[in-house]
Design a protein around this motif. Sequence first.
Motif, mmCIF file in Angstrom:
data_model
loop_
_atom_site.group_PDB
_atom_site.id
_atom_site.type_symbol
_atom_site.label_atom_id
_atom_site.label_comp_id
_atom_site.label_asym_id
_atom_site.label_seq_id
_atom_site.Cartn_x
_atom_site.Cartn_y
_atom_site.Cartn_z
ATOM 1 N N PHE A 141 5.578 41.406 80.717
ATOM 2 C CA PHE A 141 5.300 41.122 82.122
ATOM 3 C C PHE A 141 3.930 40.448 82.211
ATOM 4 O O PHE A 141 2.974 40.895 81.567
ATOM 5 N N HIS A 163 4.200 38.847 98.990
ATOM 6 C CA HIS A 163 3.268 38.646 97.864
ATOM 7 C C HIS A 163 3.734 37.416 97.100
ATOM 8 O O HIS A 163 4.920 37.276 96.811
ATOM 9 N N GLU A 173 2.830 36.340 93.972
ATOM 10 C CA GLU A 173 2.912 36.275 92.508
ATOM 11 C C GLU A 173 4.347 35.872 92.137
ATOM 12 O O GLU A 173 5.318 36.338 92.748
ATOM 13 N N ASP A 184 6.564 36.631 90.101
ATOM 14 C CA ASP A 184 7.662 37.584 89.857
ATOM 15 C C ASP A 184 8.429 37.853 91.144
ATOM 16 O O ASP A 184 9.576 38.316 91.103
ATOM 17 N N HIS A 185 7.821 37.533 92.288
ATOM 18 C CA HIS A 185 8.510 37.707 93.582
ATOM 19 C C HIS A 185 8.808 36.381 94.287
ATOM 20 O O HIS A 185 9.769 36.297 95.036
ATOM 21 N N HIS A 198 -1.602 43.212 95.493
ATOM 22 C CA HIS A 198 -2.410 42.977 94.343
ATOM 23 C C HIS A 198 -3.172 41.646 94.377
ATOM 24 O O HIS A 198 -4.116 41.443 93.604
ATOM 25 N N ASP A 247 3.962 45.205 95.806
ATOM 26 C CA ASP A 247 3.645 45.837 94.516
ATOM 27 C C ASP A 247 3.251 47.314 94.661
ATOM 28 O O ASP A 247 3.411 48.095 93.712
ATOM 29 N N TYR A 298 1.781 50.483 85.688
ATOM 30 C CA TYR A 298 1.657 49.297 86.549
ATOM 31 C C TYR A 298 0.357 49.382 87.352
ATOM 32 O O TYR A 298 -0.430 48.432 87.407
ATOM 33 N N HIS A 336 9.055 46.715 92.981
ATOM 34 C CA HIS A 336 9.503 47.066 91.628
ATOM 35 C C HIS A 336 9.853 48.561 91.616
ATOM 36 O O HIS A 336 9.182 49.360 92.258
HETATM 37 FE FE1 FEO Z 1 1.643 41.203 91.745
HETATM 38 FE FE2 FEO Z 1 4.900 42.258 91.194
HETATM 39 O O1 FEO Z 1 3.467 41.046 91.412
#
Ligand code: FEO
Length: 395
Positions: free
Chosen positions: A24, A81, A83, A85-86, A147, A166, A195, A226
């Motif tokens: 990740f 968010h 980032e 991953d989203h 985050h 997050d 995390y 998540h």
């Molecule tokens: Fe800060 Fe799940 O991304």
Amino acid sequence: MHGGIAITKDIHWIGVNDRETDLFEAIWPLPRGVSYNTYCVADQKTALIDTVKNGYFPQFLEKIRSILGKGRKIDYLVINHMEPDHSGAVKVLRESFPDVTIVGNAKTKDLLANFYGLTENFLVVKDGEELDLGRHKLRFHFIPMVHWPETMVCYDETDKVLFSSDAFGGFGSLDGGVFDDEVDMSYYEDEILRYFSNIVGRYSFQVQKAIKKVRTLDLNVIAPAHGPILRKHPWHVVDLYDKWSRHEAEKGVVVVYGSMYGNTKAMAEEIARALAEEGIEKVILHDISRSHVSFVIRDIWKFRGLVLASCTYNTELFPPMQALTSALQNKMLKNRVLGICGSYSWSKGALAALLQFGEKGDWEIVGPHVEVCSAPTQEDLESCRELGRNIAAAL
Ligand code: FEO
């Protein structure tokens, strides 16, 4: 898991599981994967909360269709968010649903343009503002640095569901169970801490501000980006986050050693034995050459005592130990009891570097500082035991 999973009558989980990515953020191991949770609120207007990592769009689209059918459009995509991953599927989602209005704050808008070149049909919301979907209203609360600077959460006032981004989420794919009452939460709590400690912990001050906002809400469900959806004990993980971000810890000691030929390892084991003899039940040893730093930091975040024992390498700290101390400095963790040991054969270096590290941070440093030449003597091992006893006394 083929289609969406109902959280309430109108709100569905439509996330995906990633068991293909090894690291990740290209740093953190994913031994049991990770989920990218996204949600669909289907009311008079329809809204998605976040998307998924790039590459998972086909499964995501299938789940959207399973809830909305083929004909129904998506009115809003809320980006909590940015980032990737989203946000990784935002561009392709916009291509599939050209009319969708993307909802975020002013910082989201800039990041969206910079990452994906998307500037059109964007609704800027302010902290505390509401989006009316019909029966459901989404109220936005900004939680900057939990985050990233643009991070926000949204709260459905009708069903009392908080889409928390997050915050309160962790590693681990959702293997059948998606709710906290369907899974082994002890595993997920460890991964939520991993995390938190590695990704969010540096921003503990901002986490405390976020928790104050969350505590004003009347919650039935926390739906993070998540990991499991929290419907049985939604406040439990909030309480953990509160404790972790205040840098509170449990009674126990993490002993981390860097050892090339077993001599520093012998010192670490002697300290661990002394801790056990003093009644410390939770003692965790990590060989820093073999434990990934993310698991070591997770354990350090959990327990109050820490021993760092390192050999010297080219007059400096052993490189894996150097990486750990550097990461710990970056996390700005406080309120720990620290013991240090070093070894050398032809030039000192490790102990002085560990002392410098300890003095820079907000640590209670306990002696003796044990320094060994080549291999520990009986006297050296007795000093290690004394260090163990003193740490136990300081907890
Ligand atoms: Fe800060 Fe799940 O991304």
